[in-house]
Motif scaffolding. Structure first.
Motif, PDB file in Angstrom:
ATOM      1  N   GLU A 163       0.829  -1.215   0.000  1.00 22.79           N
ATOM      2  CA  GLU A 163       0.000   0.000   0.000  1.00 22.79           C
ATOM      3  C   GLU A 163       0.863   1.265   0.000  1.00 22.79           C
ATOM      4  OE1 GLU A 163      -3.319   0.132  -0.183  1.00 22.79           O
ATOM      5  OE2 GLU A 163      -3.496  -2.029  -0.242  1.00 22.79           O
ATOM      6  N   ARG A 207       0.958   0.188   9.708  1.00 25.44           N
ATOM      7  CA  ARG A 207       1.146   1.362   8.845  1.00 25.44           C
ATOM      8  C   ARG A 207       1.891   2.413   9.657  1.00 25.44           C
ATOM      9  NH1 ARG A 207      -3.500   1.274   4.963  1.00 25.44           N
ATOM     10  NH2 ARG A 207      -3.603  -0.961   4.539  1.00 25.44           N
ATOM     11  N   GLU A 209       1.791   5.308   9.919  1.00 24.01           N
ATOM     12  CA  GLU A 209       0.950   6.476   9.639  1.00 24.01           C
ATOM     13  C   GLU A 209       1.442   7.654  10.459  1.00 24.01           C
ATOM     14  OE1 GLU A 209      -1.724   6.736   7.726  1.00 24.01           O
ATOM     15  OE2 GLU A 209      -2.582   4.730   7.485  1.00 24.01           O
ATOM     16  N   ARG A 215      -8.858   7.965  13.993  1.00 22.80           N
ATOM     17  CA  ARG A 215      -9.201   6.778  13.188  1.00 22.80           C
ATOM     18  C   ARG A 215      -7.972   5.981  12.768  1.00 22.80           C
ATOM     19  NH1 ARG A 215     -11.803   8.100   8.063  1.00 22.80           N
ATOM     20  NH2 ARG A 215     -10.189   9.663   7.765  1.00 22.80           N
ATOM     21  N   HIS A 216      -6.797   6.450  13.169  1.00 18.98           N
ATOM     22  CA  HIS A 216      -5.579   5.769  12.707  1.00 18.98           C
ATOM     23  C   HIS A 216      -4.780   5.168  13.854  1.00 18.98           C
ATOM     24  CE1 HIS A 216      -6.331   8.228   9.087  1.00 18.98           C
ATOM     25  NE2 HIS A 216      -5.781   7.201   8.461  1.00 18.98           N
ATOM     26  N   LEU A 217      -4.431   3.914  13.682  1.00 19.36           N
ATOM     27  CA  LEU A 217      -3.509   3.223  14.569  1.00 19.36           C
ATOM     28  C   LEU A 217      -2.297   2.845  13.723  1.00 19.36           C
ATOM     29  CD1 LEU A 217      -6.144   0.817  16.133  1.00 19.36           C
ATOM     30  CD2 LEU A 217      -4.885   2.549  17.421  1.00 19.36           C
ATOM     31  N   PHE A 220      -3.128  -2.295  13.414  1.00 16.80           N
ATOM     32  CA  PHE A 220      -4.568  -2.558  13.503  1.00 16.80           C
ATOM     33  C   PHE A 220      -4.863  -3.907  12.860  1.00 16.80           C
ATOM     34  CE2 PHE A 220      -5.839  -1.622   9.074  1.00 16.80           C
ATOM     35  CZ  PHE A 220      -4.758  -0.885   8.615  1.00 16.80           C
ATOM     36  N   MET A 222      -6.894  -6.266  10.295  1.00 14.08           N
ATOM     37  CA  MET A 222      -7.627  -6.151   9.040  1.00 14.08           C
ATOM     38  C   MET A 222      -8.040  -7.539   8.565  1.00 14.08           C
ATOM     39  SD  MET A 222      -6.973  -3.809   5.862  1.00 14.08           S
ATOM     40  CE  MET A 222      -5.420  -4.247   5.169  1.00 14.08           C
ATOM     41  N   GLU A 353     -14.033   5.951   6.615  1.00 16.64           N
ATOM     42  CA  GLU A 353     -13.839   4.773   5.755  1.00 16.64           C
ATOM     43  C   GLU A 353     -13.678   3.505   6.583  1.00 16.64           C
ATOM     44  OE1 GLU A 353     -10.470   5.019   2.979  1.00 16.64           O
ATOM     45  OE2 GLU A 353     -10.393   2.829   3.047  1.00 16.64           O
ATOM     46  N   ILE A 354     -14.428   2.485   6.203  1.00 22.64           N
ATOM     47  CA  ILE A 354     -14.289   1.201   6.903  1.00 22.64           C
ATOM     48  C   ILE A 354     -13.733   0.109   5.988  1.00 22.64           C
ATOM     49  CG2 ILE A 354     -15.894   1.479   8.828  1.00 22.64           C
ATOM     50  CD1 ILE A 354     -18.077   0.218   7.079  1.00 22.64           C
ATOM     51  N   ILE A 355     -13.931   0.272   4.662  1.00 26.16           N
ATOM     52  CA  ILE A 355     -13.457  -0.753   3.730  1.00 26.16           C
ATOM     53  C   ILE A 355     -12.789  -0.084   2.535  1.00 26.16           C
ATOM     54  CG2 ILE A 355     -14.189  -2.484   2.016  1.00 26.16           C
ATOM     55  CD1 ILE A 355     -16.298  -3.476   3.826  1.00 26.16           C
ATOM     56  N   GLY A 356     -11.721  -0.724   2.050  1.00 24.46           N
ATOM     57  CA  GLY A 356     -11.149  -0.368   0.758  1.00 24.46           C
ATOM     58  C   GLY A 356     -11.125  -1.642  -0.075  1.00 24.46           C
ATOM     59  N   GLY A 401     -11.225  -2.722   8.099  1.00 24.95           N
ATOM     60  CA  GLY A 401     -10.455  -2.449   9.310  1.00 24.95           C
ATOM     61  C   GLY A 401     -11.305  -2.785  10.529  1.00 24.95           C
ATOM     62  N   ARG A 404     -11.925   0.109  12.987  1.00 32.05           N
ATOM     63  CA  ARG A 404     -12.818   1.131  12.423  1.00 32.05           C
ATOM     64  C   ARG A 404     -14.273   0.683  12.582  1.00 32.05           C
ATOM     65  NH1 ARG A 404     -10.283   4.352   8.078  1.00 32.05           N
ATOM     66  NH2 ARG A 404      -8.299   4.953   9.032  1.00 32.05           N
TER      67      ARG A 404
HETATM   68  P1  ATP Z   1      -7.446   5.957   5.304  1.00 30.72           P
HETATM   69  O1  ATP Z   1      -7.589   6.712   3.998  1.00 30.72           O
HETATM   70  O2  ATP Z   1      -8.623   6.097   6.213  1.00 30.72           O
HETATM   71  O3  ATP Z   1      -6.128   6.210   5.989  1.00 30.72           O
HETATM   72  P2  ATP Z   1      -6.609   3.731   3.675  1.00 30.72           P
HETATM   73  O4  ATP Z   1      -7.190   4.200   2.377  1.00 30.72           O
HETATM   74  O5  ATP Z   1      -5.155   3.858   3.901  1.00 30.72           O
HETATM   75  O6  ATP Z   1      -7.419   4.411   4.907  1.00 30.72           O
HETATM   76  P3  ATP Z   1      -6.819   0.922   3.042  1.00 30.72           P
HETATM   77  O7  ATP Z   1      -5.392   0.833   2.692  1.00 30.72           O
HETATM   78  O8  ATP Z   1      -7.821   0.843   1.960  1.00 30.72           O
HETATM   79  O9  ATP Z   1      -7.081   2.248   3.923  1.00 30.72           O
HETATM   80  O10 ATP Z   1      -7.118  -0.163   4.190  1.00 30.72           O
HETATM   81  C1  ATP Z   1      -8.327  -0.879   4.288  1.00 30.72           C
HETATM   82  C2  ATP Z   1      -9.055  -0.562   5.577  1.00 30.72           C
HETATM   83  O11 ATP Z   1      -8.196  -0.668   6.711  1.00 30.72           O
HETATM   84  C3  ATP Z   1      -9.587   0.864   5.666  1.00 30.72           C
HETATM   85  O12 ATP Z   1     -10.789   0.994   4.991  1.00 30.72           O
HETATM   86  C4  ATP Z   1      -9.746   1.034   7.144  1.00 30.72           C
HETATM   87  O13 ATP Z   1     -10.914   0.375   7.602  1.00 30.72           O
HETATM   88  C5  ATP Z   1      -8.576   0.278   7.712  1.00 30.72           C
HETATM   89  N1  ATP Z   1      -7.426   1.147   8.019  1.00 30.72           N
HETATM   90  C6  ATP Z   1      -6.544   1.672   7.144  1.00 30.72           C
HETATM   91  N2  ATP Z   1      -5.583   2.371   7.776  1.00 30.72           N
HETATM   92  C7  ATP Z   1      -5.858   2.274   9.101  1.00 30.72           C
HETATM   93  C8  ATP Z   1      -5.215   2.765  10.280  1.00 30.72           C
HETATM   94  N3  ATP Z   1      -4.093   3.442  10.221  1.00 30.72           N
HETATM   95  N4  ATP Z   1      -5.770   2.462  11.480  1.00 30.72           N
HETATM   96  C9  ATP Z   1      -6.892   1.743  11.548  1.00 30.72           C
HETATM   97  N5  ATP Z   1      -7.538   1.230  10.481  1.00 30.72           N
HETATM   98  C10 ATP Z   1      -7.038   1.508   9.267  1.00 30.72           C
END
Ligand code: ATP
Length: 430
Positions: A163, A207, A209, A215-217, A220, A222, A353-356, A401, A404
């Protein structure tokens, strides 16, 4: 005989043993009320001084919050409340006497609570959140098996990014150089579906991050599901089916927990209806109408997601994003080669966002050119490209996630309460 608090309705009139911890205590002269918890629930236990020896009564007076205890007593119905039971204490033993428990039953600041997360977990609220988390995990496993998925799981140590390379945690790995903690198991699940058709992994992902949001850990959980012969539309149907199944499951099985959390359940009930679908272009258009200054080609921020869903009772899919802001593995849209067949699913109530998800590129040459265009090392992806050489099929998948989802269902404000021991930029302990 040891019984569990959750089962007490079946033991009214019986003498039973509860093994657990003292949550709270109050006494009024010759009567003591002990609030006990045993992991399955809470019960008020009543002790009347005249029924006890002097020695035992003194012992009971000493017991402090979170002491571990073994209590024998008769189960009675609460004199006023329906479906509430009490224990009339006959015998009482302290297993370990706790004194000065640091978390009193009053408000503490978040830093103090997080520093004491190992103890904070015992509070009613954290108990309820942990149980909702477990219910969501169970619902996910159930739904996927009903849909023909099996759990195969993916490695945590990986040699390359999935990613984007900016959020990787490097780890020295013997003579092999640097490994990275997995950002998603998806690429490996794509290999596994060519064996079992439909599969998923469910585990921790990482991540690095930099974002300090609610909303970010950095670590997490998945669940990544992947399915052969599933294309974009069916992928969205599976995601909607899963989320609605989770909502129904929690509403049915987590009443005590949701009441403990004082969660308004109406929005969750209403969200269990057909989801809305916008293309990325429609979403930007709508955001402009709503006053956002987002530009075409930009990623949606937290505020944009909130704006887009603020009047929606159901989650919203945003599909077909610009290729330029999405990972290399997403399949191009045959109708518009600048767009990919993907989706983000945005929950209601500002939960974000909960799903990608996406359909994956299944053409060898196109995938290769995307890997090269992103400046990734083709050698790292040789095995992944093989999947397009030997029996390539249309396939799709998505990642949800867990925390989430827990955050949305429980309605808690900060994601750090949705995992036992949160890891964020500034927190690695306890
Ligand atoms: P965001 O834009 O919210 O940072 P993302 O686009 O990076 O998310 P994806 O890579 O599509 O997210 O990851 C799939 C799912 O994992 C997300 O829809 C979310 O539910 C969850 N997720 C992503 N990053 C995190 C995070 N740092 N902490 C918690 N959950 C996360």
């Amino acid at each position: 005989m040891q019984k569990f608090i959750k089962d007490l309705a079946n033991h009214v009139g019986e003498e039973i043993t509860i093994k657990g911890w003292l949550y709270n205590k109050r006494s009024s002269g010759p009567i003591a009320f002990l609030e006990l918890r045993d992991g399955t629930g809470w019960i008020q236990a009543v002790a009347v001084k005249k029924d006890f020896s002097e020695e035992l009564w003194t012992e009971m007076e000493k017991v402090g919050q979170e002491s571990s205890v073994e209590v024998v007593g008769a189960v009675t119905k609460h004199p006023k409340k329906e479906n509430v039971f009490e224990l009339q204490i006959k015998d009482f033993k302290i297993l370990q006497l706790a004194a000065d428990y640091p978390i009193a039953l009053k408000d503490h600041g978040p830093d103090f609570l997080l520093d004491n997360r190992h103890l904070w977990l015992r509070s009613r609220r954290q108990w309820a959140i942990l149980r909702v988390r477990d219910a969501i995990t169970t619902a996910i496993n159930e739904f996927l098996h009903q849909e023909g998925f099996i759990r195969t799981d993916s490695p945590i140590f990986t040699p390359s990014a999935c990613e984007g390379t900016t959020t990787l945690f490097p780890v020295p790995y013997f003579d092999e150089g640097t490994a990275y903690l997995s950002q998603s198991g998806q690429l490996y699940s794509e290999a596994a579906i060519m064996s079992v058709g439909r599969c998923y992994d469910f585990g921790p992902v990482f991540r690095a991050e930099k974002s300090k949001t609610k909303r970010h850990l950095t670590e997490f959980w998945m669940m990544d599901a992947e399915a052969a012969f599933v294309e974009h539309d069916e992928n969205l149907k599976l995601q909607e089916g899963l989320v609605r199944y989770i909502l129904r499951y929690c509403l049915k099985n987590c009443q005590e927990e949701l009441l403990t959390l004082e969660r308004n359940q109406e929005p969750l009930q209403k969200a269990d209806a057909p989801f809305t679908r916008f293309t990325y272009d429609q979403a930007i258009e709508k955001l402009h109408e709503l006053g956002s200054d987002i530009k075409y080609g930009e990623d949606l921020g937290n505020d944009d997601e909130g704006l887009l869903t603020k009047d929606s009772a159901v989650p919203v899919f945003i599909e077909k994003w610009p290729k330029s802001i999405k990972p290399f593995y997403m399949k191009r849209d045959a109708e518009n080669s600048d767009r990919v067949l993907n989706d983000d699913l945005i929950a209601t109530e500002g939960a974000g966002e909960i799903i990608g998800g996406s359909q994956r590129e299944d053409d060898y040459e196109l995938l290769l050119s995307r890997i090269q265009a992103e400046g990734l090392d083709v050698e790292d992806y040789k095995w992944y490209l093989d999947l397009r050489k030997y029996g390539s099929v249309p396939h799709s998948g998505f990642g949800i996630g867990l925390e989430r989802m827990v955050r949305w269902v429980t309605g808690v404000e900060h994601i750090r309460e949705c995992i036992t021991f949160p890891r964020t930029i500034g927190r690695l302990k306890p």
